[in-house]
Design a protein around this motif. Structure first.
Motif, PDB file in Angstrom:
ATOM      1  N   GLN A 170       0.402  28.773  -3.049  1.00 52.18           N
ATOM      2  CA  GLN A 170      -0.368  27.933  -2.142  1.00 52.18           C
ATOM      3  C   GLN A 170      -0.137  26.458  -2.399  1.00 52.18           C
ATOM      4  O   GLN A 170      -0.003  25.664  -1.446  1.00 52.18           O
ATOM      5  CB  GLN A 170      -1.863  28.254  -2.268  1.00 52.18           C
ATOM      6  CG  GLN A 170      -2.738  27.542  -1.233  1.00 52.18           C
ATOM      7  CD  GLN A 170      -2.316  27.823   0.195  1.00 52.18           C
ATOM      8  OE1 GLN A 170      -1.948  28.950   0.530  1.00 52.18           O
ATOM      9  NE2 GLN A 170      -2.353  26.806   1.044  1.00 52.18           N
ATOM     10  N   SER A 171      -0.045  26.060  -3.648  1.00 49.91           N
ATOM     11  CA  SER A 171       0.181  24.640  -3.940  1.00 49.91           C
ATOM     12  C   SER A 171       1.560  24.182  -3.472  1.00 49.91           C
ATOM     13  O   SER A 171       1.725  23.050  -3.008  1.00 49.91           O
ATOM     14  CB  SER A 171       0.021  24.376  -5.443  1.00 49.91           C
ATOM     15  OG  SER A 171       0.976  25.108  -6.189  1.00 49.91           O
ATOM     16  N   GLU A 224       1.383  23.713   0.318  1.00 45.72           N
ATOM     17  CA  GLU A 224       0.695  22.456   0.640  1.00 45.72           C
ATOM     18  C   GLU A 224       1.588  21.251   0.372  1.00 45.72           C
ATOM     19  O   GLU A 224       1.636  20.304   1.168  1.00 45.72           O
ATOM     20  CB  GLU A 224      -0.594  22.359  -0.162  1.00 45.72           C
ATOM     21  CG  GLU A 224      -1.648  23.378   0.252  1.00 45.72           C
ATOM     22  CD  GLU A 224      -2.867  23.357  -0.663  1.00 45.72           C
ATOM     23  OE1 GLU A 224      -2.866  22.545  -1.633  1.00 45.72           O
ATOM     24  OE2 GLU A 224      -3.807  24.131  -0.419  1.00 45.72           O
ATOM     25  N   ALA A 225       2.321  21.280  -0.740  1.00 46.38           N
ATOM     26  CA  ALA A 225       3.238  20.180  -1.042  1.00 46.38           C
ATOM     27  C   ALA A 225       4.332  20.083   0.010  1.00 46.38           C
ATOM     28  O   ALA A 225       4.731  18.989   0.417  1.00 46.38           O
ATOM     29  CB  ALA A 225       3.851  20.381  -2.432  1.00 46.38           C
TER      30      ALA A 225
END
Length: 473
Positions: free
Chosen positions: A417-418, A421-422
């Motif tokens: 998920q990170s 998002e990035a």
């Protein structure tokens, strides 16, 4: 004379209105058509004589309205090129819509919002910039020149005979499919074929179609809209576990190259699903979405070749050429061929010119040449992706790359998920594996990215790869 001019001009729908007279009403109607984008920049307008005849008004009234709008900058008038909408006369879309009229953002993003993607590595799309325009145009010209006049009629509901014959030969040669042109049905892509299949299954009393733990939710949705349950089969290192099949009436699989995991169905699992179908009378729905693209292994033949009586085989031109062609096909068991024609509605729903062009494209050898060229280009991209990830993000493992147009990048636990998002903030459109996971899947979730390395045009590939490497852990 008026009848003569009316037949020579281009058509233009206008409704002059208002209390200021015909000239004012016509001027306002033209200005509004340009302002709202109904008449785009560069659009040629009818001659003043032709438009006057169409509207039943004096030619001078039209000429004066044109002159007013030229003076205001909405139109341009040049000797020899007629009156056109000015290039600078950009449309002002209604609030909350894009210039195409679709809901969306029309201005720069507000502070704190990510920008629109500059690059896309979303899987499932080939390099559209590499579409073989010259070869396709040549095939289209030859197909149209040689087609008899009756080919332009309503046609066989199964699809044009030339294309069905070309596909039967091609699929037998390249994918090991065993069929006859009479059992090939042309569709408007895979979604259309799946809707037809849902109708067929319901008519046969089927209520459940097992699907894979990872796949596209849009296809599950199509089956569910046919009132079919779609439970998930287990998935492990050998692929989808077809041994778990029991009382389902059908199963939807991507056996040659599981989407999105990228693995072929293990030979034991292939044998198990064929045995299940023969034992229970169930049907196998085989989605062979990118069967031509193999790099580091021998091609995996179509499951249909093992038992043509129990498998419905699906293919399209979407990955090999372009999804916008809306050309797909079903290879049907003999027992289903007539039922499928009835489910289609008794008429051909695919454009005959596209069918004739694809038939010529295949029989001339242009399709094979394009596939070989694309395979080489995509293999180079795959190699560049693997090398870049190995050098820049050694904790990330690249898998599922022996075939197809996408790769699966396994991430450290908890990172998916990170990274997504990035990527959004870096202007990169990217799918995580969770996007493709069945909500009822029982396997342990994996953190991974599904990277469509075929998607960007050549001019954007280096930038997309660099953006990807920047967001990897």
């Amino acid at each position: 004379m008026e009848e003569s001019w009316a037949t020579l001009g281009v058509d233009l729908h206008l409704e002059p209105a208002g209390s200021g007279g015909l000239r004012r009403g016509l001027t306002d109607a033209l200005r509004e058509a340009v302002r709202t984008g109904r008449l785009g920049p560069g659009t040629r307008l009818p001659s003043s004589r032709s438009l006057a005849a169409d509207l039943g008004i004096a030619r001078n009234t039209v000429a004066e309205a044109y002159a007013d709008l030229v003076a205001e900058g909405w139109l341009t008038a040049r000797q020899g090129s007629g009156t056109r909408v000015a290039e600078g006369a950009a449309a002002v879309p209604p609030s909350g819509t894009t210039p195409t009229g679709m809901p969306g953002r029309t201005v720069a993003p507000r502070r704190g919002e990510p920008a629109r993607p500059a690059y896309s590595l979303v899987p499932g799309i080939p390099d559209l910039a590499a579409f073989p325009r010259a070869a396709w145009l040549k095939a289209a010209r030859r197909a149209l020149t040689t087609a008899p006049y009756h080919a332009l009629g309503y046609g066989d509901p199964r699809g044009h005979a030339e294309l069905r014959t070309a596909l039967a030969g091609y699929l037998a040669r390249v994918r090991g499919v065993r069929t006859h042109p009479e059992r090939v049905l042309i569709t408007s892509g895979f979604a259309h074929a799946l809707r037809l299949t849902g109708t067929l299954l319901r008519a046969r009393g089927v209520r459940t179609v097992a699907v894979e733990s990872y796949g596209l939710d849009v296809y599950r949705g199509l089956l569910q809209r046919s009132a079919l349950a779609t439970p998930a089969l287990p998935y492990d290192e050998l692929g989808t576990d077809t041994r778990a099949l029991s009382g389902e009436g059908a199963v939807l699989l991507t056996p040659a190259h599981q989407f999105p995991m990228g693995t072929p169905l293990h030979p034991d699992r292939r044998a198990a699903v064929i045995d299940w179908a023969r034992r229970t009378g169930g049907l196998i729905l085989e989605d062979d979405y990118d069967g031509e693209f193999r790099y580091d292994r021998q091609p995996v033949g179509a499951l249909q070749g093992l038992d043509p009586d129990r498998v419905i085989y699906f293919g399209t031109a979407s990955k090999a050429l372009a999804p916008g062609l809306r050309l797909g096909w079903m290879v049907l068991p003999p027992s289903l061929a007539e039922e499928a024609v009835s489910a289609k509605g008794g008429t051909d729903t695919v454009g005959v010119l596209e069918q004739l062009t694809l038939a010529e494209f295949i029989t001339s050898g242009a399709y094979d040449r394009h596939i070989r060229s694309s395979r080489l280009r995509y293999r180079r991209r795959r190699d560049a992706l693997a090398a870049a990830v190995s050098a820049r993000a050694p904790e990330v493992t690249v898998t599922g790359v022996a075939a197809g147009l996408h790769a699966v990048l396994r991430l450290p636990a908890g990172m998916e998920q990170s990274v997504i998002e990035a990527a959004t903030w870096q202007g990169l459109a990217l799918h995580g594996l969770a996007f493709h996971r069945h909500p009822e899947a029982v396997a342990e979730p994996l953190d991974a990215l599904v990277v469509g390395y075929a998607t960007p045009p050549d001019s954007a590939w280096a930038g997309a790869l660099e953006a990807l490497c920047r967001v990897l852990p």
